[in-house]
Scaffold this active site. Structure first.
Site, PDB file in Angstrom:
ATOM      1  N   ASP A   1       0.858  -1.174   0.000  1.00  0.00           N
ATOM      2  CA  ASP A   1       0.000   0.000   0.000  1.00  0.00           C
ATOM      3  C   ASP A   1       0.909   1.244   0.000  1.00  0.00           C
ATOM      4  OD1 ASP A   1      -2.157   1.677  -0.049  1.00  0.00           O
ATOM      5  OD2 ASP A   1      -3.268   0.610   1.497  1.00  0.00           O
TER       6      ASP A   1
HETATM    7  C1  NOJ Z   1      -4.051   3.812   0.029  1.00  0.00           C
HETATM    8  C2  NOJ Z   1      -5.239   2.937   0.205  1.00  0.00           C
HETATM    9  O1  NOJ Z   1      -5.152   2.239   1.421  1.00  0.00           O
HETATM   10  C3  NOJ Z   1      -5.456   1.946  -0.920  1.00  0.00           C
HETATM   11  O2  NOJ Z   1      -6.699   1.340  -0.750  1.00  0.00           O
HETATM   12  C4  NOJ Z   1      -5.359   2.620  -2.246  1.00  0.00           C
HETATM   13  O3  NOJ Z   1      -5.613   1.709  -3.276  1.00  0.00           O
HETATM   14  C5  NOJ Z   1      -3.995   3.243  -2.367  1.00  0.00           C
HETATM   15  N1  NOJ Z   1      -3.830   4.244  -1.322  1.00  0.00           N
HETATM   16  C6  NOJ Z   1      -3.762   3.887  -3.735  1.00  0.00           C
HETATM   17  O4  NOJ Z   1      -4.578   4.966  -3.889  1.00  0.00           O
END
Ligand code: NOJ
Length: 768
Positions: free
Chosen positions: A301
């Site tokens: 993430d």
């Molecule tokens: C953080 C989030 O937790 C995740 O769900 C998301 O896909 C990513 N950022 C990218 O935007």
């Protein structure tokens, strides 16, 4: 020629045998042909990727492990020099590139300047639609309709691929039991069985039949794992639970999405068993790859590799990169720790070339599977983008999905549906707002095409007056921390104007709840009620004596017990998307009879959280007025609305359950449980008939009930239908203390009804 019965009987049985043999041979042949085809496809891919990797320098390989973003839309910071990195191959993947289809395509073509011209994986958070926006995932799950959900994902894929994306960070399959967590809106609620069905449907919808198809988007299962169990519902917080609970309650939807063939997995921010998911080898390698057979790639993430330092398992970004790669991470989202340090780590012998090659080949395999490495497959076609986006058909599915996602929570004295000539006062800060029909996870959705609630209602009812009535939020801490403002004098004026409008009408329809920025990532709340200023408006509206219909717009279960005093009917509309107004008008005026069923429990108060339907009995269950039992002094144990709950404009009566047997034996036995459902009211309507099981005595404690099957029936007034469920030994299985998925002989209870707490019961015994 006349044959004797005896002879012809013999011939018949020989023919029969021959037929069976030839069928078996044909099946075996076609299975082995299918298998051979798969093996040869796999071999071709391996040969292609190996040949490509032979041409690649170490830097080029590391570039494939790097995922960057040109703008900080969904995280704390953006990548510096993103354009240059895409051009020189040091960033093999990008997400969050926005623009018109042709500008997105030209940005993605930057990779053509790199030496090997390897196309980029181009990701975006397409969470509930790309341009055509569907209800938020939590709302979609309340349809209990996996075919429809798959359709919404397919439409999102068709629209998004036409605009240049080939990868979505969806489905989010985290099981959630804590509505304080703002991200409950992105998932399918609290039940692992329903969550698994929806996870599969979404993967199928995004990826289509073949990832090579230019309309297929690669899915990304997130957030692996157990992210939904953040302590106290505070985003990014620690999770801590037993392996038994992981296997039983949290892991099934991830596994279902893996089995459905999802091409990628995103690891979560939280720790699992004391080790952050990003550095957790048990999670990413032992479980995901070795036990489940996942063969796609794992992306972290946002900045999660760097965050291993704050977690306290890495001293610096180098150690963080080493831990991540060694745990099974293949791609680093935004932190750039891997690209910055893997070369040095390799020299120092802290990671091996084999590890880097394995990660690089998984990323290249994903590109191969998507057809990105074969040239023409995904070339930009401006005409297709225009043709497939926001079509009437896409909007009609968005409307159907919205209609089916609405949950009728209350309907005192049949306040709803309304007659079309009713004079309506439409009140509330979200009632005439296009953007507010979306969520904080709508990044590219087309706001201008949204039908507001005001427009939708006006199209059906001639007399509608609108007043904003209230500001959104007067909570001082929220305003201090997140910005915004509240003006009390303005609020008084707004309430007065709303009350004046209400007095001129027959009925009040008020749209209250949360703004789109109050749920989603990093939007945890400790008080999950309708903000105080909006409740004051509601009270003032009720004091007019007119019937008050509350349309609840929000991204999480809210504590609305007090609000029920000031309302006559309540419809949970979640965040309905592009067709919001049209769908809401259909429900208000009875052109559609609501059928949604909750997939997440609504607590009576925050103090009850976590409160969910498949809880354990405890050694001292509360059975009424007793001392020294598991209960609160100041609150009931039961929630306000339980999982599976949802009313209709009609009523459904359930007969007693009839079982085909009450004593069964062995793994092959099958039990039929039948119930008759009758539409006992005056509207045609759809009911979701739910079957739950309970295993009262087992080697580990079991939940009081667990969803095992459901069926939808559509009934005209007065009509009855028999609904039969097949129960097999598989439905009795659970994870025992050795984490083995098995069943144990004994007595079982079956519950069937229109909600987890509105059921008929019967019992049976199943022996080994
Ligand atoms: C953080 C989030 O937790 C995740 O769900 C998301 O896909 C990513 N950022 C990218 O935007």
């Amino acid at each position: 020629m006349v044959k004797t019965g005896r002879l012809s009987g013999k011939n018949d049985s020989m023919n029969q045998k021959l037929r069976i043999i030839s069928i078996v041979v044909a099946i075996a042949f076609s299975c082995s042909a299918g298998w051979a085809q798969r093996v040869s496809k796999q071999t071709q891919m391996n040969e292609f990727v190996t040949a490509l990797m032979k041409k690649m320098t170490l830097d080029e390989k590391l570039g494939q492990l790097n995922l960057i973003t040109p703008a900080a839309r969904t995280g704390p910071f953006a990548t510096k020099n993103a354009t240059a990195k895409m051009m020189d191959g040091s960033a093999g993947n990008v997400f969050g590139v926005l623009g018109t289809p042709s500008s997105v395509h030209s940005k993605l073509s930057l990779a053509d300047s790199s030496r090997l011209k390897i196309p980029l994986l181009s990701g975006l958070d397409i969470i509930h639609g790309y341009k055509t926006i569907f209800p938020i995932p939590l709302g979609l799950s309340c349809t209990w309709d996996s075919t429809l959900i798959e359709r919404t994902a397919r439409i999102a894929a068709v629209e998004a691929t036409a605009a240049g994306y080939n990868w979505t960070f969806s489905p989010m399959v985290d099981i959630t039991r804590d509505p304080r967590w703002g991200r409950v809106m992105e998932g399918s609620g609290e039940d692992p069985f329903l969550g698994s069905i929806i996870a599969r449907a979404m993967v199928k919808g995004y990826q289509g039949k073949d990832l090579k198809d230019p309309t297929s988007l690669m899915a990304c299962i997130k957030h692996f794992g157990m992210y939904g169990a953040a302590e106290a519902g505070r985003d990014y917080n620690t999770t801590d639970m037993s392996r038994l609970s992981m296997y039983q309650n949290y892991l099934p939807p991830y596994k279902a999405a893996v089995d459905a063939g999802a091409g990628s997995v995103m690891c979560s921010f939280n720790e699992v068993d004391g080790i952050p998911a990003t550095a957790n080898k048990w999670l990413l390698t032992d479980l995901l790859r070795n036990q489940w057979g996942f063969n796609g790639f794992v992306v972290t993430d946002y900045n999660a590799v760097q965050e291993l330092i704050a977690h306290g398992v890495a001293a610096d970004y180098k150690q963080a990169a080493q831990l991540s790669l060694s745990a099974g991470v293949d791609m680093d989202m935004v932190s750039e720790s891997m690209i910055a340090s893997l070369k040095d780590l390799l020299k120092a012998g802290k990671v091996s070339m084999a590890q880097i090659d394995a990660a690089c080949s998984r990323v290249l395999e994903a590109k191969y599977k998507l057809g990105l490495l074969s040239g023409s497959a995904r070339q930009f076609d401006a005409a297709r983008a225009a043709q497939v986006t926001l079509t009437d058909e896409n909007k009609s599915i968005a409307k159907l999905a919205a209609l089916k996602s609405f949950v009728l929570l209350e309907n005192k004295n049949n306040t709803l549906p309304l007659k079309k000539n009713t004079h309506i006062a439409l009140i509330g800060p979200f009632a005439n707002n296009q953007r507010e029909m979306f969520s904080s996870w709508v990044i590219a959705g087309d706001v201008k095409s949204v039908v507001t609630i005001y427009d939708g209602i006006r199209a059906k009812a001639s007399e509608t007056i609108y007043a904003e009535g209230s500001q959104v939020n007067d909570d001082t801490i929220t305003i201090k921390k997140r910005g915004g403002s509240f003006d009390s004098l303005k609020q008084q004026r707004m309430i007065k104007e709303a009350v004046d409008a209400a007095q001129k009408s027959d009925v009040i329809v008020t749209v209250l709840g949360e703004s789109s920025t109050m749920s989603g990532e990093a939007r945890s709340r400790t008080d999950i009620s309708i903000p105080h200023c909006q409740r004051e408006l509601l009270k003032a509206l009720k004091s007019t004596g007119k019937p008050v219909i509350l349309l609840l717009l929000n991204g999480r279960p809210l504590t609305i017990q007090e609000d029920l005093l000031y309302t006559d009917a309540v419809v949970e509309i979640w965040r309905p998307g592009t067709e919001a107004g049209n769908a809401i008008a259909d429900v208000l005026f009875g052109d559609y009879n609501p059928s949604g069923k909750l997939t997440m429990t609504f607590p009576r108060s925050v103090g009850q959280i976590p409160v969910y339907y498949n809880h354990k009995n405890t050694g001292r269950p509360y059975l009424g007025k007793q001392e020294y039992v598991s209960s609160y002094m100041d609150q009931y144990n039961s929630p306000l609305y339980s999982f599976g709950y949802g009313l209709s404009y009609t009523t459904f009566k359930y007969s007693q359950i009839s079982l085909s047997d009450t004593l069964l034996r062995g793994t092959k036995a099958k039990l039929k449980a039948t119930i008759t459902v009758t539409n006992s009211g005056s509207y045609a309507g759809e009911e979701t008939v739910q079957l739950y099981l309970n295993d009262p005595v087992a080697s580990v404690t079991r939940p009081v009930e667990e969803l095992k099957h459901f069926q939808k029936v559509f009934l005209k007034p007065g009509e009855s239908k028999q609904v039969t469920f097949d129960i097999t030994a598989n439905d009795l299985k659970f994870f025992n203390s050795n984490l083995k998925w098995d069943w144990e002989a004994g007595r079982f209870v079956v519950f069937i009804g229109g909600g987890s707490d509105m059921v008929k019961t019967a019992g049976f015994v199943w022996e080994k």
